[in-house]
Design an enzyme around this catalytic site. Structure first.
Site, PDB file in Angstrom:
ATOM      1  N   GLY A  39       0.731  -1.146  -0.144  1.00  0.00           N
ATOM      2  CA  GLY A  39      -0.072   0.023  -0.012  1.00  0.00           C
ATOM      3  C   GLY A  39       0.659   1.191  -0.104  1.00  0.00           C
ATOM      4  N   LYS A  61       6.866   0.739   6.802  1.00  0.00           N
ATOM      5  CA  LYS A  61       6.200   2.043   6.360  1.00  0.00           C
ATOM      6  C   LYS A  61       7.093   3.079   6.117  1.00  0.00           C
ATOM      7  CE  LYS A  61       2.706   5.564   7.530  1.00  0.00           C
ATOM      8  NZ  LYS A  61       1.520   5.963   8.137  1.00  0.00           N
ATOM      9  N   ASP A 149      -8.080  10.559  11.490  1.00  0.00           N
ATOM     10  CA  ASP A 149      -8.061  10.105  10.190  1.00  0.00           C
ATOM     11  C   ASP A 149      -8.717   8.663  10.027  1.00  0.00           C
ATOM     12  OD1 ASP A 149      -7.951  10.124   7.248  1.00  0.00           O
ATOM     13  OD2 ASP A 149      -5.989   9.594   7.244  1.00  0.00           O
TER      14      ASP A 149
HETATM   15  P1  ATP Z   1      -2.925   7.271   3.432  1.00  0.00           P
HETATM   16  O1  ATP Z   1      -2.533   8.612   2.823  1.00  0.00           O
HETATM   17  O2  ATP Z   1      -3.790   6.741   2.504  1.00  0.00           O
HETATM   18  O3  ATP Z   1      -3.604   7.596   4.935  1.00  0.00           O
HETATM   19  P2  ATP Z   1      -0.444   6.730   4.495  1.00  0.00           P
HETATM   20  O4  ATP Z   1       0.575   7.005   3.869  1.00  0.00           O
HETATM   21  O5  ATP Z   1      -0.683   7.511   5.755  1.00  0.00           O
HETATM   22  O6  ATP Z   1      -1.756   6.499   3.957  1.00  0.00           O
HETATM   23  P3  ATP Z   1      -0.923   4.228   6.080  1.00  0.00           P
HETATM   24  O7  ATP Z   1      -2.440   4.607   5.913  1.00  0.00           O
HETATM   25  O8  ATP Z   1      -0.152   3.996   7.209  1.00  0.00           O
HETATM   26  O9  ATP Z   1      -0.064   5.153   5.170  1.00  0.00           O
HETATM   27  O10 ATP Z   1      -0.788   2.677   5.199  1.00  0.00           O
HETATM   28  C1  ATP Z   1      -1.186   2.612   3.912  1.00  0.00           C
HETATM   29  C2  ATP Z   1      -1.918   1.527   3.537  1.00  0.00           C
HETATM   30  O11 ATP Z   1      -0.828   0.390   3.745  1.00  0.00           O
HETATM   31  C3  ATP Z   1      -2.845   0.874   4.603  1.00  0.00           C
HETATM   32  O12 ATP Z   1      -4.334   1.634   3.751  1.00  0.00           O
HETATM   33  C4  ATP Z   1      -2.878  -0.475   4.336  1.00  0.00           C
HETATM   34  O13 ATP Z   1      -3.494  -0.985   3.132  1.00  0.00           O
HETATM   35  C5  ATP Z   1      -1.615  -0.790   4.488  1.00  0.00           C
HETATM   36  N1  ATP Z   1      -1.035  -0.980   5.588  1.00  0.00           N
HETATM   37  C6  ATP Z   1      -0.547  -0.232   6.609  1.00  0.00           C
HETATM   38  N2  ATP Z   1      -0.113  -0.545   7.680  1.00  0.00           N
HETATM   39  C7  ATP Z   1      -0.454  -2.064   7.813  1.00  0.00           C
HETATM   40  C8  ATP Z   1      -0.575  -3.174   8.632  1.00  0.00           C
HETATM   41  N3  ATP Z   1      -0.088  -2.882   9.761  1.00  0.00           N
HETATM   42  N4  ATP Z   1      -1.081  -4.319   8.376  1.00  0.00           N
HETATM   43  C9  ATP Z   1      -1.358  -4.496   7.132  1.00  0.00           C
HETATM   44  N5  ATP Z   1      -1.247  -3.605   6.006  1.00  0.00           N
HETATM   45  C10 ATP Z   1      -1.303  -2.060   6.351  1.00  0.00           C
END
Ligand code: ATP
Length: 333
Positions: A39, A61, A149
């Site tokens: 993701g 991440k 969020d």
């Molecule tokens: P956004 O801009 O969409 O809010 P972001 O850059 O803040 O994204 P996250 O929301 O933390 O990042 O993670 C993005 C995606 O990665 C999540 O929607 C999920 O699909 C996947 N993901 C994140 N953390 C996990 C986890 N612990 N287990 C499984 N999948 C995860």
């Protein structure tokens, strides 16, 4: 001011909430190997990985380069909350050799896609998962944090193990009374009305609105219950369901001047009965029981002070079965 947990940060002290003066000890990344991309969003790229020391699967991440302060806030909040009920666990924080890329290593959840979950979830599942989400939020709020969020993409559900985890603390913030916060938070379909009318003195209750939106999606089997094409249209969708009468009194009560050149936003709309949205498929009709709709009504209120808190919502009669089940497990029955 928040109805509950208004002064918890004061009580917990500066060490708890002062993320700007918090020093992060970064580990080096050799210990982890990337397996797959799973993701990503505005702020990160997210990978499934493996911890080479114990062979555990984890999530890595990788944060896009942003201001230091934002990284510190996310790490500090995750550190503070890790170990709480249904909160994603932060396992490690790593930095590459250049010092430019920072990653958060977290527990991995085998998440069921929201669309699939909507088809799959029974009444008992909906009760169970909304209760688990409220449990997470009550904990988070009791520790002085607003998530800001809450949305399906940030609520990971492993349906096989009946495990729910609240993720993505990138927009979360410590709550202090009488602070004007940024209103550019949240994701459009889940934004509370205060964010859409520019009211900055919001509090934990904005997370409850988002839970209400997810709950409505589950009850009525709609992927996103309020689906606006922009912020004005988002508010319009809400007005068309909740009506303009209570909206007008809400604006008056908080002295909010809301101006719009969007013609449709200036018209009057009657409140719609929730039963209007009942899913047409006969298998889903009985999800929207009187108790479910009563709870929904109490979460989706314009006036943030009238919304149930996470704790109050957990005590609602809709969750009697879930609470009883929890109690009987504890009692070893
Ligand atoms: P956004 O801009 O969409 O809010 P972001 O850059 O803040 O994204 P996250 O929301 O933390 O990042 O993670 C993005 C995606 O990665 C999540 O929607 C999920 O699909 C996947 N993901 C994140 N953390 C996990 C986890 N612990 N287990 C499984 N999948 C995860």
């Amino acid at each position: 001011m928040a109805r509950t947990y208004a002064d918890v940060n004061d009580a917990l002290g500066r060490q708890w909430y002062d993320y700007e003066n918090f020093t992060i000890e970064w580990s080096s990344p050799e210990r982890y190997e990337i397996i797959d991309r799973i993701g990503g969003g505005k702020y990160s790229e997210v990978f499934k990985g493996i911890d080479m020391v114990n062979s555990d699967i984890c999530v890595i991440k990788v944060l896009k380069p942003v201001v230091d302060k934002k990284i510190k806030r996310e790490v500090k909040i995750l550190r503070n909350l890790t170990g709480g009920p249904n909160i994603i666990a932060l396992l490690d924080v790593v930095q590459d050799q250049t010092g430019r890329y920072h990653s958060l290593v977290m527990e991995y959840i085998e998440n069921v896609e929201w669309k699939a979950a909507l088809i799959l979830f029974t009444e008992v599942d909906i009760k169970y998962y909304i209760f688990q989400l409220l449990k997470a939020l009550d904990f988070v709020h009791s520790r002085g944090v607003m998530h800001r969020d809450v949305k399906p993409g940030n609520v990971m559900i492993d349906h096989r193990c009946r495990k729910l985890r609240l993720i993505d603390w990138g927009l979360a913030e410590f709550y202090h009374p009488d602070i004007a916060y940024h209103i550019r938070v949240g994701s459009r379909y889940y934004k509370a009305p205060e964010l859409l009318v520019g009211y900055k003195m919001y509090d934990y209750s904005l997370d409850i609105w988002s839970v209400g939106c997810m709950f409505a999606s589950m009850l009525f089997k709609r992927e996103h219950f309020f689906r606006g094409s922009d912020n004005d249209d988002q508010l319009l969708r809400i007005l068309r369901v909740l009506g303009t009468n209570s909206f007008d009194s809400y604006l008056k009560m908080y002295d909010i001047t809301f101006k719009s050149c969007h013609e449709a936003l200036l018209q009057e709309y009657p409140k719609q009965p929730w039963t209007r949205f009942t899913a047409p498929d006969y298998r889903h009709r009985d999800l929207a029981t009187t108790e479910a709709l009563d709870l929904l009504e109490k979460m989706l209120r314009y006036d943030h002070r009238q919304r149930l808190t996470a704790r109050e919502a957990q005590s609602h009669a809709y969750f009697n079965v879930v609470r009883l089940e929890g109690a009987s497990h504890k009692g070893g029955l």
